[in-house]
Design a protein around this motif. Sequence first.
Motif, PDB file in Angstrom:
ATOM      1  N   VAL A 103       0.843  -1.199   0.000  1.00 35.60           N
ATOM      2  CA  VAL A 103       0.000   0.000   0.000  1.00 35.60           C
ATOM      3  C   VAL A 103       0.877   1.247   0.000  1.00 35.60           C
ATOM      4  CG1 VAL A 103      -1.649   1.344   1.364  1.00 35.60           C
ATOM      5  CG2 VAL A 103      -1.991  -1.114   1.076  1.00 35.60           C
ATOM      6  N   GLU A 104       1.899   1.264   0.849  1.00 42.40           N
ATOM      7  CA  GLU A 104       2.790   2.422   0.913  1.00 42.40           C
ATOM      8  C   GLU A 104       3.577   2.606  -0.382  1.00 42.40           C
ATOM      9  OE1 GLU A 104       4.762   3.876   4.390  1.00 42.40           O
ATOM     10  OE2 GLU A 104       4.251   2.029   5.474  1.00 42.40           O
ATOM     11  N   LEU A 105       4.043   1.510  -0.955  1.00 44.00           N
ATOM     12  CA  LEU A 105       4.802   1.594  -2.200  1.00 44.00           C
ATOM     13  C   LEU A 105       3.943   2.171  -3.326  1.00 44.00           C
ATOM     14  CD1 LEU A 105       6.617  -1.849  -1.956  1.00 44.00           C
ATOM     15  CD2 LEU A 105       7.747   0.379  -1.965  1.00 44.00           C
ATOM     16  N   ARG A 106       2.705   1.723  -3.415  1.00 45.09           N
ATOM     17  CA  ARG A 106       1.817   2.240  -4.476  1.00 45.09           C
ATOM     18  C   ARG A 106       1.471   3.708  -4.232  1.00 45.09           C
ATOM     19  NH1 ARG A 106      -0.135  -3.357  -4.422  1.00 45.09           N
ATOM     20  NH2 ARG A 106       0.238  -4.186  -6.534  1.00 45.09           N
ATOM     21  N   ARG A 107       1.351   4.096  -2.967  1.00 48.50           N
ATOM     22  CA  ARG A 107       1.059   5.491  -2.671  1.00 48.50           C
ATOM     23  C   ARG A 107       2.228   6.381  -3.088  1.00 48.50           C
ATOM     24  NH1 ARG A 107      -0.376   5.117   2.480  1.00 48.50           N
ATOM     25  NH2 ARG A 107       1.622   5.718   3.367  1.00 48.50           N
ATOM     26  N   LEU A 108       3.436   5.932  -2.838  1.00 50.08           N
ATOM     27  CA  LEU A 108       4.610   6.709  -3.237  1.00 50.08           C
ATOM     28  C   LEU A 108       4.756   6.752  -4.757  1.00 50.08           C
ATOM     29  CD1 LEU A 108       7.162   5.493  -0.548  1.00 50.08           C
ATOM     30  CD2 LEU A 108       6.253   7.813  -0.794  1.00 50.08           C
ATOM     31  N   LEU A 109       4.430   5.660  -5.411  1.00 53.95           N
ATOM     32  CA  LEU A 109       4.495   5.629  -6.874  1.00 53.95           C
ATOM     33  C   LEU A 109       3.502   6.628  -7.463  1.00 53.95           C
ATOM     34  CD1 LEU A 109       6.162   3.903  -8.885  1.00 53.95           C
ATOM     35  CD2 LEU A 109       4.145   2.437  -9.121  1.00 53.95           C
ATOM     36  N   GLY A 112       4.620  10.128  -6.991  1.00 56.77           N
ATOM     37  CA  GLY A 112       5.677  10.472  -7.935  1.00 56.77           C
ATOM     38  C   GLY A 112       5.184  10.542  -9.363  1.00 56.77           C
ATOM     39  N   ASN A 113       3.865  10.363  -9.548  1.00 50.68           N
ATOM     40  CA  ASN A 113       3.244  10.440 -10.880  1.00 50.68           C
ATOM     41  C   ASN A 113       3.828   9.395 -11.831  1.00 50.68           C
ATOM     42  OD1 ASN A 113       1.332  11.515 -12.661  1.00 50.68           O
ATOM     43  ND2 ASN A 113       2.832  12.924 -13.573  1.00 50.68           N
ATOM     44  N   MET A 114       4.074   8.185 -11.282  1.00 49.49           N
ATOM     45  CA  MET A 114       4.602   7.083 -12.072  1.00 49.49           C
ATOM     46  C   MET A 114       3.579   5.962 -12.139  1.00 49.49           C
ATOM     47  SD  MET A 114       7.660   7.741 -13.163  1.00 49.49           S
ATOM     48  CE  MET A 114       9.165   8.688 -12.830  1.00 49.49           C
ATOM     49  N   PRO A 115       3.264   5.452 -13.317  1.00 46.11           N
ATOM     50  CA  PRO A 115       2.330   4.329 -13.411  1.00 46.11           C
ATOM     51  C   PRO A 115       3.001   3.036 -12.961  1.00 46.11           C
ATOM     52  CG  PRO A 115       3.221   4.832 -15.573  1.00 46.11           C
ATOM     53  CD  PRO A 115       3.747   5.897 -14.637  1.00 46.11           C
ATOM     54  N   GLU A 116       2.220   2.161 -12.351  1.00 44.76           N
ATOM     55  CA  GLU A 116       2.760   0.865 -11.951  1.00 44.76           C
ATOM     56  C   GLU A 116       2.844  -0.049 -13.167  1.00 44.76           C
ATOM     57  OE1 GLU A 116       1.640  -2.955  -9.091  1.00 44.76           O
ATOM     58  OE2 GLU A 116       0.614  -1.037  -8.802  1.00 44.76           O
ATOM     59  N   GLN A 117       3.980  -0.704 -13.330  1.00 48.45           N
ATOM     60  CA  GLN A 117       4.113  -1.678 -14.408  1.00 48.45           C
ATOM     61  C   GLN A 117       5.120  -2.741 -14.002  1.00 48.45           C
ATOM     62  OE1 GLN A 117       5.773   0.000 -17.986  1.00 48.45           O
ATOM     63  NE2 GLN A 117       7.219   1.308 -16.910  1.00 48.45           N
ATOM     64  N   ASN A 118       4.769  -3.993 -14.275  1.00 53.55           N
ATOM     65  CA  ASN A 118       5.644  -5.110 -13.932  1.00 53.55           C
ATOM     66  C   ASN A 118       6.508  -5.436 -15.146  1.00 53.55           C
ATOM     67  OD1 ASN A 118       6.929  -7.356 -13.005  1.00 53.55           O
ATOM     68  ND2 ASN A 118       5.092  -8.600 -12.737  1.00 53.55           N
ATOM     69  N   ILE A 119       7.634  -4.762 -15.258  1.00 53.12           N
ATOM     70  CA  ILE A 119       8.512  -4.964 -16.405  1.00 53.12           C
ATOM     71  C   ILE A 119       9.341  -6.232 -16.261  1.00 53.12           C
ATOM     72  CG2 ILE A 119       8.674  -2.494 -16.865  1.00 53.12           C
ATOM     73  CD1 ILE A 119      11.436  -2.556 -15.569  1.00 53.12           C
ATOM     74  N   HIS A 120       9.231  -6.895 -15.105  1.00 48.14           N
ATOM     75  CA  HIS A 120      10.010  -8.107 -14.873  1.00 48.14           C
ATOM     76  C   HIS A 120       9.171  -9.369 -15.019  1.00 48.14           C
ATOM     77  CE1 HIS A 120      13.300  -5.615 -13.529  1.00 48.14           C
ATOM     78  NE2 HIS A 120      12.487  -5.005 -12.689  1.00 48.14           N
TER      79      HIS A 120
END
Length: 202
Positions: A103-109, A112-120
């Motif tokens: 939850v905290e990681l997504r809030r910081l993302l 930071g105006n960065m979309p979440e994406q699983n590039i791995h």
Amino acid sequence: MNRLSGRAGRAGRIVGVVATLAVGLTRDAGRTDRTAAPASAAPAPTPPVLLNGTDDAFIQLLLPMNEGALALIDALDDRPSAADPALRAVLGDIRAAHRAESVELRRLLAAGNMPEQNIHAGHQMPGMVTEAALAELRAAPEAEVRSRAVGLIRAHLAQTVVLCRGEQTAGGSPEVKTLAGRIQKARAAELNALGRQRAEQQ
């Protein structure tokens, strides 16, 4: 074409900076104590956060790592070999901590105006609990489930410690670096708890 090229370029930068996270040990993070807000208070909006490439890569990698670990813990819920109360308690604590961290990681993302994406996705990243690993665990004989599962969780926790140290070394956002310090301490405690489980089984 410009939008596609921009996305590809950004994904490449994130992949490249993951190497920075996986190397270099650093000093412990600074003080990370936070006073909890009153239960009745509405959550304050997260102010904008400036993320550099390392911050972004750290978050984008740790989110799927946490999801893989949670899937592993969920897969153990119905396995008799992992049903002893002490191990259940450790795994329950890890599950709760991982959910809160995500939850905290997504809030910081988002801040930071960065979309979440699983590039791995599909990559064999160190410490990542993959679908293939989960499939092997489901097919494993019951006598092997506990040791295999604990081994996977230990590898995940240990690699997260490495990533957190890398973020504290090369990250740019004080908010993300502080969170990385907290996660590192939590992972160390979780590794100790799993170590005690192993000792008790011997």
